[in-house]
Every structure is written in structure tokens, then in C-alpha cells.
Design an enzyme around this catalytic site. Structure first.
Site, PDB file in Angstrom:
ATOM      1  N   HIS A  74      -5.070  11.443   0.386  1.00  0.00           N
ATOM      2  CA  HIS A  74      -5.657  11.393   1.728  1.00  0.00           C
ATOM      3  C   HIS A  74      -4.547  11.448   2.760  1.00  0.00           C
ATOM      4  O   HIS A  74      -3.373  11.182   2.466  1.00  0.00           O
ATOM      5  CB  HIS A  74      -6.539  10.157   1.928  1.00  0.00           C
ATOM      6  CG  HIS A  74      -5.816   8.845   1.982  1.00  0.00           C
ATOM      7  ND1 HIS A  74      -5.252   8.349   3.135  1.00  0.00           N
ATOM      8  CD2 HIS A  74      -5.570   7.921   1.021  1.00  0.00           C
ATOM      9  CE1 HIS A  74      -4.701   7.173   2.891  1.00  0.00           C
ATOM     10  NE2 HIS A  74      -4.865   6.894   1.610  1.00  0.00           N
ATOM     11  N   CYS A 131      -2.498   4.910  -3.272  1.00  0.00           N
ATOM     12  CA  CYS A 131      -2.963   6.253  -2.941  1.00  0.00           C
ATOM     13  C   CYS A 131      -1.787   7.213  -2.772  1.00  0.00           C
ATOM     14  O   CYS A 131      -0.641   6.794  -2.610  1.00  0.00           O
ATOM     15  CB  CYS A 131      -3.785   6.225  -1.656  1.00  0.00           C
ATOM     16  SG  CYS A 131      -5.442   5.518  -1.864  1.00  0.00           S
TER      17      CYS A 131
END
Length: 233
Positions: A188, A203
Site C-alpha cells: 500500500h 506491510c
């Protein structure tokens, strides 16, 4: 790093704000801006001088300090005192490794070439790219992966859920162009420097431009392979 609730909603973590190749700059915090510019010679003085295009004499000058502080401020390295220490040089050395990858990031053949389209993540060099078999389809691009204690997990995975406008229910922060591939770990975008230490909560952070490209090129079921080890973890 995050979790999946009983209702199926994915809640993913985003890196704490402590903090190619696209650079997202950061301004100095008031505290950092007020810190004194060090006159001390750092252990990586010559290496840092060379990286910044300064005269390589191993001596700290006012101009050296100003250049080092600018680099530290841009990438969220604290304190921004202009000292050529291990964290500052570590970021620069990583940038050199990324540059050396050129357009053949999978030269060592560590990312599988028999999976069709696959997104590769090299934790050691903090690089990611998309390949179709042996052909490079996009990248390599710098990424920001999990910090110590929140490592981005290695292995062969698949994109299993995508949400273009995801918001973390843990940290209440936006995670645009989220593509989850391992529990709460996802690709992301973030508005931070990709070289901002110490890293994410698991992440794979990307610039907005790169996250948009990954969104357009990957889909549910696309293979993802994560390997290596992030420096300092």
C-alpha cells in the site's frame, strides 16, 4: 501488520511516523530543526561525503553538516544533527545497493520465474518488482518493509484481498491501494520517504505512483514472493 476480524474486515497496520527510484521528502520537525549542528567527525565521514558529492577529506565542515542534515531531514533520520553515523550511512549504502540492481533485480534468480506474473519483494535490498516469468514487467522500486519485531514474513504467497480505499481500523490511518497477501500484510502507499527508518509494522510501503501501478498490474490470486532480511532486523 494487522488482523482479520470475524466479520472478514481486514485491519492492517501502517508504519509509525518515526521516521529508484522515487523519493518522498520529509520536512524537519521543530525539535530536529532546533538541534545543534555537530562539529564531530562521524565514523562514516568519508563515505557520507562521497555519497553527497562533498570533498572527501574525512573532516567535518559547516557545509558537510548542512548537506548531511538536509539528507537526514528529507528521510526522517533523527536526530538531524549532521553527524555521519551508522544510521545515516546505512540508508545511503542501501540506496547504493538499490541503484546497483539496475534493470536486472532478479539476476541471482531468487524470485521464482515459473509462476507467471509475480510480485517480488527483496527485504535485504528493500526492493520490489513485478516480473512475467523471466521478463521484468515493472520496477524495481524502493519499498519500506517491517521493522524489528514486525518483520514482513517471507515465502510464496498470493494476493487474496484488495481495497483501493482501505483505512486501518487499528491505527485509523488511510492505506490507499491496499493489496493483502499474508494476513494483515499488504502492499500500500504511504506519504513517507521509502528510506525512513525503522520501517513499517509488516506491510510493504510504496510511493503512491508505484502503489497505483501495482494496483493496475496485480489482481486477486497473483503470486507474491518475499525473501531476504531487512537490514537491522
Amino acid at each position: 501488520m494487522g488482523h482479520i476480524s470475524r466479520g472478514g474486515t481486514v485491519a492492517a497496520g501502517i508504519a509509525a511516523l518515526v521516521v529508484p527510484l522515487t523519493v518522498v521528502g520529509l520536512g524537519a520537525t521543530p525539535a530536529a530543526a532546533a538541534s545543534a549542528c555537530t562539529a564531530g567527525v562521524g565514523p562514516y565521514q568519508k563515505q557520507v561525503e562521497k555519497f553527497l558529492g562533498r570533498p572527501v577529506d574525512g573532516k567535518q565542515s559547516t557545509a558537510d553538516c548542512t548537506a548531511i542534515r538536509g539528507f537526514q531531514s528529507k528521510h526522517g533520520i533523527t536526530p538531524t544533527a549532521g553527524y555521519a553515523g551508522p544510521v545515516t550511512w546505512g540508508v545511503m549504502d542501501l540506496m547504493n545497493q538499490q541503484k546497483a540492481a539496475g534493470k536486472d533485480p532478479n539476476k541471482a534468480g531468487k524470485c521464482p520465474t515459473n509462476k507467471g506474473r509475480i510480485a517480488c519483494v527483496d527485504l535485504t535490498r528493500q526492493l520490489s518488482w513485478i516480473q512475467d516469468g523471466k521478463k521484468l514487467a515493472y520496477g524495481p522500486v524502493p519499498v519500506r518493509t517491517g521493522r524489528k519485531g514486525y518483520a514482513t514474513r517471507t515465502g510464496l504467497k498470493k494476493v487474496y484481498w484488495r481495497n483501493k480505499d482501505h483505512v486501518s481500523t487499528i491505527y485509523n490511518v488511510p492505506m490507499p491501494y491496499s493489496q493483502f497477501f499474508d494476513g494483515g500484510q499488504a502492499f500500500h502507499s504511504v506519504k513517507l520517504s521509502m528510506w525512513n527508518p525503522p520501517g513499517s509494522h509488516g506491510c510493504v510501503n510504496m510511493t503512491t505512483a508505484d502503489a497505483k501501478k501495482y494496483w493496475s498490474m496485480l489482481k486477486t490470486g497473483t503470486a507474491v514472493y518475499v525473501y531476504g532480511r531487512k537490514p537491522g532486523t
